[in-house]
Design an enzyme around this catalytic site. Structure first.
Site, short mmCIF file in Angstrom:
data_model
loop_
_atom_site.label_atom_id
_atom_site.label_comp_id
_atom_site.label_asym_id
_atom_site.label_seq_id
_atom_site.Cartn_x
_atom_site.Cartn_y
_atom_site.Cartn_z
N THR A 1 0.84 -1.20 0.00
CA THR A 1 0.00 0.00 0.00
C THR A 1 0.87 1.25 0.00
O THR A 1 1.85 1.33 0.74
CB THR A 1 -0.99 0.08 1.19
OG1 THR A 1 -1.51 1.41 1.26
CG2 THR A 1 -0.32 -0.19 2.53
N ILE A 2 0.52 2.20 -0.85
CA ILE A 2 1.27 3.46 -0.86
C ILE A 2 1.04 4.22 0.44
O ILE A 2 1.83 5.07 0.80
CB ILE A 2 0.88 4.37 -2.05
CG1 ILE A 2 -0.59 4.80 -2.00
CG2 ILE A 2 1.21 3.74 -3.38
CD1 ILE A 2 -0.86 6.05 -2.82
N ASP A 3 -0.04 3.89 1.16
CA ASP A 3 -0.40 4.66 2.36
C ASP A 3 0.53 4.41 3.55
O ASP A 3 0.54 5.18 4.50
CB ASP A 3 -1.84 4.34 2.78
CG ASP A 3 -2.84 4.93 1.81
OD1 ASP A 3 -2.58 6.04 1.31
OD2 ASP A 3 -3.86 4.28 1.54
N GLY B 1 -3.90 9.95 1.21
CA GLY B 1 -3.72 9.70 2.63
C GLY B 1 -5.02 10.01 3.35
O GLY B 1 -5.20 11.10 3.87
N ARG B 2 -5.92 9.03 3.35
CA ARG B 2 -7.25 9.25 3.90
C ARG B 2 -7.19 9.27 5.42
O ARG B 2 -7.75 10.13 6.08
CB ARG B 2 -8.15 8.11 3.44
CG ARG B 2 -9.60 8.28 3.75
CD ARG B 2 -10.34 7.06 3.23
NE ARG B 2 -9.66 5.84 3.65
CZ ARG B 2 -9.61 4.72 2.95
NH1 ARG B 2 -10.17 4.64 1.78
NH2 ARG B 2 -8.97 3.66 3.41
N GLU C 1 -5.12 14.55 1.92
CA GLU C 1 -6.56 14.63 1.63
C GLU C 1 -7.43 14.40 2.87
O GLU C 1 -8.56 14.86 2.94
CB GLU C 1 -6.95 13.61 0.55
CG GLU C 1 -6.70 12.17 0.96
CD GLU C 1 -7.20 11.12 -0.05
OE1 GLU C 1 -8.13 11.39 -0.80
OE2 GLU C 1 -6.63 10.01 -0.05
N GLN D 1 0.74 9.63 -8.07
CA GLN D 1 1.67 9.27 -6.99
C GLN D 1 1.73 7.77 -6.73
O GLN D 1 2.64 7.31 -6.05
CB GLN D 1 1.33 10.02 -5.71
CG GLN D 1 0.03 9.64 -5.05
CD GLN D 1 -0.54 10.73 -4.15
OE1 GLN D 1 -0.04 10.96 -3.06
NE2 GLN D 1 -1.58 11.40 -4.61
N ARG D 2 0.78 7.01 -7.24
CA ARG D 2 0.86 5.58 -6.96
C ARG D 2 1.19 4.73 -8.18
O ARG D 2 1.22 3.50 -8.08
CB ARG D 2 -0.43 5.09 -6.28
CG ARG D 2 -1.64 5.07 -7.16
CD ARG D 2 -2.86 4.56 -6.39
NE ARG D 2 -3.98 4.43 -7.31
CZ ARG D 2 -5.24 4.33 -6.94
NH1 ARG D 2 -5.57 4.34 -5.67
NH2 ARG D 2 -6.19 4.20 -7.84
#
Lengths: 405, 405
Positions: free
Chosen positions: B139-141, B186-187, B242, B297-298
């Site tokens: 995950t990018i997060d 980035g939730r 975000e 970005q991903r």
């Protein structure tokens, strides 16, 4: 003592500093000028004597500057008045140039900068001032006349092609894919949007539709096209230029934002979102994403075209060489001699011919439906995006150097 | 006959295919399974027997696939019901796995995928079914627990750091610069936005303020900060996640968009524009630009971190090795042993511990004002973005290969 000065103007590109370094390099070999000055923030800075000596900066710093995106000498959007209406401004500028023993002035820019070069060279001729004025082309928009293409465009096209390919893959991962809209810059011309045809997977373009300012946008036809393609393949990838217009020449995005910049150009943006809403309201699908590349497309040095960087360097070199030979009121132009193998030659064109004119994307490279471009366009774009620069690093990111901070 | 299957789930990353190729590579060496199947579109595709034989694909194609961004086997957002409420779904899946003589199942994904692994391994244990279930983190997060970081994050951070540096230069060229706002994904967590601290020029961060979901957003304090910095330096560069929230936990962007995805997460976006309007309305300046990096970005493989790609490959290899050793219900985790030199080791963690939990950006790495991150954060990020892949080319753009088209 005979010096020269170089300055940058208008919107930045990834390769605009390369032209300055090309010019410095030519003077190193030729020793035509004692000093090469840099005017910070274009004419606006020069009028405030915001001037640095570029020839005294170390080779190492200049090498980092060469591979730094955006105008490392700063920029401006200053427009000289007409010679008749405000000769004081011209006089001030000439006096400052004389104070620094400057005999040649170089301006890296687009149409408006070539207008500046044309006006200054005319003023000098009329007033018998022996200062040469040479323009160095630069614009990601690729909209200058009398040159096959402009330095800056190839790098923007490379970033657009790469990003289209990558976002297409991202936008296609689900069983129920939606519609993706990518908005590029391009207020008057569609060169940037058209360059998205570079993105191919298994020899097939990943973009379904490309909408350009050169082709009148018809809302109903657009919705019919998108609906049909979505029914066929359950996904649609659309590229749109910010400057698309209807058949009356009215900007599609005009209702979204109606402000104007100093040159009277409408400030655009948001047309991707407008199309997104159109699609959703039409009921085709609610799964629509819109993305604006914004300034990323004009500063992505990490994805720049080495061919573009090399040509930007070359036009800088040639500008100095031609000024030393006594030319003035000219812009260095690139002529394409052959596509495969890709070869170019360089020439000089009158800057007043270039100024205030626009090179449009050729109508014969737009398909009949007005929603895509031809293979000729692909062949034109392809050599312009070749190879990558090998960037110096710092902290695992590119090491950049500018002089306007 | 004993085969295995690998599938991808959730949002794509640049390195998710690398994990699949690592797994294939481990099986080549180990010969633990006769065939390695790929499930297209995750569990959703497997339930429809949308299955391909990855072990029969040529080395050349696999090598291009390895360096292709986004989920090249397709993805899904399919969430398994609780075991008690719908065992039919589990039975169907197990029957399909048995039909293909599959004894190990690998799922590359984030929290929700680890939830799937936990549920399936539990179901198998209860029903005495001898199939192993192993999770591969992605995950990018960077929001998975019990792993120092997640594959996919480093490449996203590298693109963010690079783009911040480049857009900062672009946004600083005029005498009258404005305020620039970059919105990252980035939730729930601020790792992506925080990674913008990587962007430095002359050893100084180019970002003025970073706003994270972990730090309550105060509108008035924000405007005071921005006003002061703008008066000091005539330009401000802001990065915002975000998912920023106010002190009551309410998303700042909630008024802009209130739809929800299938997992009940609020679908965000547009907070950059919200801040832009706040600044303009406050009268600080009207020269404000906001840019959303969005999916760029991903999927920016052209700017991926080679370190990230290598680690993604490694967790894929280890997943297969551990399954062959009989492990199940686990996820491969990365442990950082040292920052300089950067070294990592790998371990297994229970997937149900990882599932449905969130690793937040550490509060001790946020400054007191809640608007920037510390040098510890910089040191954490820096090794994760090291080096670039050397991509194969086609038509002067990266050559990519996927199997879900």
């Amino acid at each position: 003592m005979s010096n020269c000065i170089v300055a940058q103007s208008g919107g930045p590109t990834s390769v605009i500093n390369s032209s300055v370094v090309g010019l410095l390099n030519a003077n190193k070999k030729l020793k035509a000028f004692d000093k090469v000055y840099g005017g910070l923030n274009g004419i606006e800075g020069i009028l405030n004597k915001n001037i640095i000596d570029l020839s005294s900066i170390s080779d190492e710093e200049i090498d980092h500057f060469r591979f730094t995106p955006s105008s490392g000498l700063g920029s401006c959007r200053y427009k000289l008045s007409d010679i008749d209406s405000c000769s004081q401004e011209y006089e001030n500028l000439i006096n400052i140039l004389k104070e620094y023993d400057i005999t040649s002035f170089f301006y890296v820019g687009g149409n408006d900068s070539m207008d500046t070069i044309a006006k200054l060279s005319k003023y000098a001729r009329i007033n018998k001032i022996d200062i040469k004025f040479i323009g160095i082309p630069k614009t990601i928009d690729n909209d200058l006349m009398f040159t096959d293409h402009t330095p800056g465009f190839g790098s923007a096209a490379k970033f657009i092609g790469t990003s289209v390919l990558e976002t297409y893959l991202d936008a296609s991962v689900y069983v129920n894919n939606g519609i993706f809209i990518l908005e590029t810059m391009g207020r008057d011309t569609g060169w940037l949007a058209a360059s998205s045809c570079l993105a191919k997977l298994d020899n097939k373009s990943v973009v379904d539709f490309i909408y350009l300012p050169e082709s009148a946008f018809d809302k109903d036809q657009f919705l019919r096209d998108v609906k049909q393609r979505f029914e066929e393949q359950n996904k649609v990838y659309i590229v749109v230029s910010e400057g698309i217009r209807d058949k009356n020449g009215k900007f599609i995005s005009e209702l979204q934002c109606s402000s104007q910049d100093k040159f009277g150009h409408a400030q655009l943006g948001g047309v991707g979102n407008y199309l997104k809403n159109l699609i959703i309201e039409s009921g085709i699908t609610s799964r629509v994403k819109s993305l604006e590349l914004g300034i990323l497309q004009r500063c992505a040095m990490h994805c720049a075209s080495y061919t573009d960087l090399t040509e930007a360097f070359k036009v800088g070199e040639l500008a100095l060489i031609h000024a030393a030979e006594g030319e003035t009121g000219k812009m260095v132009a690139i002529n394409r001699d052959s596509n495969e193998p890709y070869t170019v030659s360089y020439s000089l064109v009158d800057s007043d011919k270039v100024a205030n004119h626009v090179s449009y994307f050729p109508s014969e490279w737009i398909n009949e439906a007005g929603n895509f471009v031809t293979e000729e366009a692909y062949s034109y774009f392809k050599p312009l995006i070749k190879d990558l620069p090998n960037l110096a690093l710092k902290g695992n990111l590119p090491k950049y150097k500018v002089f306007n901070q």
